[in-house]
Design a protein around this motif. Structure first.
Motif, mmCIF file in Angstrom:
data_model
loop_
_atom_site.group_PDB
_atom_site.id
_atom_site.type_symbol
_atom_site.label_atom_id
_atom_site.label_comp_id
_atom_site.label_asym_id
_atom_site.label_seq_id
_atom_site.Cartn_x
_atom_site.Cartn_y
_atom_site.Cartn_z
ATOM 1 N N MET A 377 0.829 -1.204 0.000
ATOM 2 C CA MET A 377 0.000 0.000 0.000
ATOM 3 C C MET A 377 0.867 1.259 0.000
ATOM 4 O O MET A 377 0.482 2.283 -0.590
ATOM 5 N N ASN A 378 2.043 1.183 0.631
ATOM 6 C CA ASN A 378 2.967 2.316 0.557
ATOM 7 C C ASN A 378 3.408 2.560 -0.884
ATOM 8 O O ASN A 378 3.506 3.709 -1.342
ATOM 9 N N TYR A 379 3.648 1.469 -1.611
ATOM 10 C CA TYR A 379 4.029 1.569 -3.027
ATOM 11 C C TYR A 379 2.897 2.170 -3.856
ATOM 12 O O TYR A 379 3.119 3.077 -4.675
ATOM 13 N N PRO A 402 -3.484 -1.613 4.898
ATOM 14 C CA PRO A 402 -4.035 -0.280 5.140
ATOM 15 C C PRO A 402 -4.945 0.118 3.969
ATOM 16 O O PRO A 402 -4.999 -0.595 2.954
ATOM 17 N N TYR A 403 -5.599 1.260 4.081
ATOM 18 C CA TYR A 403 -6.572 1.621 3.047
ATOM 19 C C TYR A 403 -6.378 3.096 2.664
ATOM 20 O O TYR A 403 -5.259 3.525 2.407
ATOM 21 N N HIS A 408 -4.252 7.817 0.369
ATOM 22 C CA HIS A 408 -4.479 9.270 0.373
ATOM 23 C C HIS A 408 -4.785 9.818 -1.026
ATOM 24 O O HIS A 408 -4.330 10.888 -1.408
ATOM 25 N N GLN A 409 -5.547 9.055 -1.778
ATOM 26 C CA GLN A 409 -6.080 9.509 -3.060
ATOM 27 C C GLN A 409 -7.515 9.009 -3.150
ATOM 28 O O GLN A 409 -7.782 7.835 -2.858
ATOM 29 N N PRO A 451 -10.685 -2.972 -12.484
ATOM 30 C CA PRO A 451 -9.754 -2.066 -11.803
ATOM 31 C C PRO A 451 -8.441 -1.952 -12.567
ATOM 32 O O PRO A 451 -8.095 -2.810 -13.378
ATOM 33 N N SER A 452 -7.699 -0.909 -12.270
ATOM 34 C CA SER A 452 -6.386 -0.776 -12.912
ATOM 35 C C SER A 452 -5.342 -1.630 -12.205
ATOM 36 O O SER A 452 -4.353 -2.045 -12.807
ATOM 37 N N HIS A 453 -5.577 -1.923 -10.911
ATOM 38 C CA HIS A 453 -4.620 -2.701 -10.137
ATOM 39 C C HIS A 453 -5.346 -3.712 -9.250
ATOM 40 O O HIS A 453 -6.402 -3.402 -8.680
ATOM 41 N N ILE A 454 -4.774 -4.902 -9.151
ATOM 42 C CA ILE A 454 -5.285 -5.954 -8.270
ATOM 43 C C ILE A 454 -4.159 -6.398 -7.348
ATOM 44 O O ILE A 454 -3.022 -6.601 -7.781
ATOM 45 N N ILE A 455 -4.473 -6.534 -6.065
ATOM 46 C CA ILE A 455 -3.510 -7.013 -5.071
ATOM 47 C C ILE A 455 -3.964 -8.377 -4.570
ATOM 48 O O ILE A 455 -5.141 -8.569 -4.251
ATOM 49 N N LEU A 456 -3.041 -9.313 -4.493
ATOM 50 C CA LEU A 456 -3.344 -10.625 -3.946
ATOM 51 C C LEU A 456 -2.082 -11.278 -3.398
ATOM 52 O O LEU A 456 -0.965 -10.871 -3.728
#
Length: 502
Positions: A377-379, A402-403, A408-409, A451-456
């Motif tokens: 999430m920092n990235y 984190p969210y 922060h966008q 979505p433009s990005h997926i996290i897994l």
């Protein structure tokens, strides 16, 4: 503050989702509120502290990814320093300066204190307020005649704020308050001119704050009591055997300071404070859902007892008085003290650094937390800051990262919900995904706005890789997450997939 910069792992979702996420919504108008806020079982008092910080950063145009990530823990570290100071002061008035120095050593070198106290958990602030309040209570002093009359007022104010932040803090103050009532000569004054007025003012102001933020009258302590104690709602997040705090939880927290604590309790004969530790562990043991952080407020007290035994080990003080020593005795004492210090540092410092910076292997409520979920999430926060992220889907167990408080966008984000169901036995989104990743993702994709990005996690990536490639996603970044398997398949890394054209 240096301590807070070392902490880079993810421990408990509440650090972000019940504090910073709520504060971000207050300060900037967007952020996710979990189901607890719709049920009215959380007070806005604690998040408001960080909302003010966010507003200051915004006014100064310092709400950049770096400051948004680091500033909250830096603020908490400043508050935690007061906890260290008052533990020193409490130990000093109870046992003398030498013990106070060793108590401070124990506080600063205990691995769990290093790992947890600078996190933005409400438990961290509760712990600070607990130590401050204990210092001012007359009933805990050997001789309270020299205490100023205002001392008990400060004790009650700190205790009331702790209860306003976390209603379960009342477990501590019930014990201390009853002891003060029993030992006090002015019981009526204590009850009617101190406890009731101060408690009413502090909790009344908290009710007004919650009325303003919720938009209606919400009695948070009552709702909290109903959910966690009367309905056992906390059990939804996992249960532990009754003895868990004694055999695993608190023993892991105090770690190698445990034998020093036991010896310190026996040597000091301070049954009031040692009884408080036992009282808190016993009361929390009644609840099915247990977590390390719940009993954090009594860890400094246990470490103060460790400091007492270390001071006695140095043989410079015995029952508060200096004793004569021969050269041989002094040499043996010095050797024993150095051996104890080296043992404690050798066992606690590597643990503190590894858990804080690399890999967190504690399982809390069936949810294991590590480093990669912070890093990812920092990235993305930095990428979003430069306009490279349009929307995000988190295909992970819920609340694993984190969210908005970190991103922060104000971009579309989606995570898998795990709110408690009114009907027992029905798996939530997060559970359904973990049971059948490809089936859930295929069904989910029928109605998604891509979505433009997926996290897994890597453990789910092996099931979904072909699906993601078929949807025009490609691997963009991979973050180390864990060395060991704890309560699920080994989640060795967290992976970011992005649309090919993103």
């Amino acid at each position: 503050m240096a301590n807070s910069l070392f902490v880079q792992t993810y421990f408990n979702p509440d650090e972000h989702w019940q504090a910073l996420e709520v504060a971000h919504r207050i300060a900037f108008g967007y952020g996710h509120l979990t189901w607890e806020w719709t049920k009215g079982i959380r007070s806005y008092l604690h998040p408001m502290l960080f909302a003010v910080l966010y507003k200051v950063l915004s006014i100064l145009h310092l709400d950049t990814p770096l400051f948004m990530i680091k500033a909250p823990r830096l603020l908490q570290s400043m508050l935690s320093a007061f906890g260290d100071l008052y533990l020193f002061k409490l130990s000093h008035v109870l046992y003398g300066g030498r013990v106070a120095q060793w108590a401070l050593f124990a506080q600063l070198s205990n691995w769990f204190m290093f790992y947890c106290i600078t996190r933005t958990l409400s438990n961290s602030l509760e712990t600070v307020l607990t130590v401050i309040s204990l210092y001012y209570w007359p009933c805990l002093r050997v001789n309270s005649t020299n205490l100023p009359s205002v001392s008990r007022y400060w004790a009650l104010v700190a205790a009331a704020i702790a209860c306003a932040i976390r209603p379960t803090s009342a477990i501590i103050w019930l014990y201390v308050g009853l002891m003060e009532l029993f030992l006090s000569r002015d019981r009526l004054k204590f009850l009617f001119l101190e406890v009731i007025p101060i408690g009413s003012i502090v909790l009344g102001l908290t009710f007004l704050l919650d009325r303003w933020m919720y938009g209606s009258w919400i009695l948070v302590p009552l709702n909290f009591l109903k959910f966690n104690f009367l309905s056992s709602g906390g059990d939804y997040y996992g249960t532990h055997p009754w003895h868990w705090y004694f055999t695993q939880g608190f023993t892991v927290m105090i770690f190698t300071f445990l034998p020093f604590m036991v010896v310190g309790i026996i040597q000091s004969k301070n049954w009031k404070l040692s009884g408080l530790i036992l009282w808190v562990l016993a009361l929390y043991s009644v609840l099915g859902h247990k977590e390390f952080r719940f009993v954090l407020p009594v860890l400094p007290i246990a470490l103060a007892f460790s400091g007492y035994s270390l001071a006695m080990l140095s043989r410079q003080y015995s029952s508060g008085k200096k004793i004569k020593k021969t050269t041989t005795t002094r040499t043996k004492s010095t050797w024993r003290t150095k051996a104890a210090v080296l043992f404690l540092l050798a066992t606690n410092l590597p643990m503190a650094i590894y858990m804080s910076m690399v890999h967190q292997v504690l399982s809390s409520g069936g949810k294991t937390r590590w480093r990669g979920t912070e890093d990812v999430m920092n990235y993305l926060a930095k990428e979003a800051h430069h306009g490279n992220v349009k929307s995000i889907l988190l295909l992970t167990p819920c609340h694993a990262t984190p969210y908005y408080s970190t991103l922060h966008q104000n971009l579309p984000m989606r995570f898998l919900d795990c709110s408690p169901s009114e009907v027992k036995g029905i798996p939530d989104e997060s559970d359904r995904f973990m049971m059948d990743p490809i089936g859930f993702a295929s069904e989910f994709a029928k109605n998604w706005s891509k979505p433009s990005h997926i996290i897994l996690f890597e453990s789910e990536e092996k099931h979904l890789k072909d699906f993601l490639l078929s949807q025009s996603f490609e691997e963009r970044k991979r973050f180390f997450h864990a060395h060991f398997k704890v309560d699920r398949d080994l989640q060795a890394s967290v992976v970011v997939y992005a649309l090919s054209e993103a």
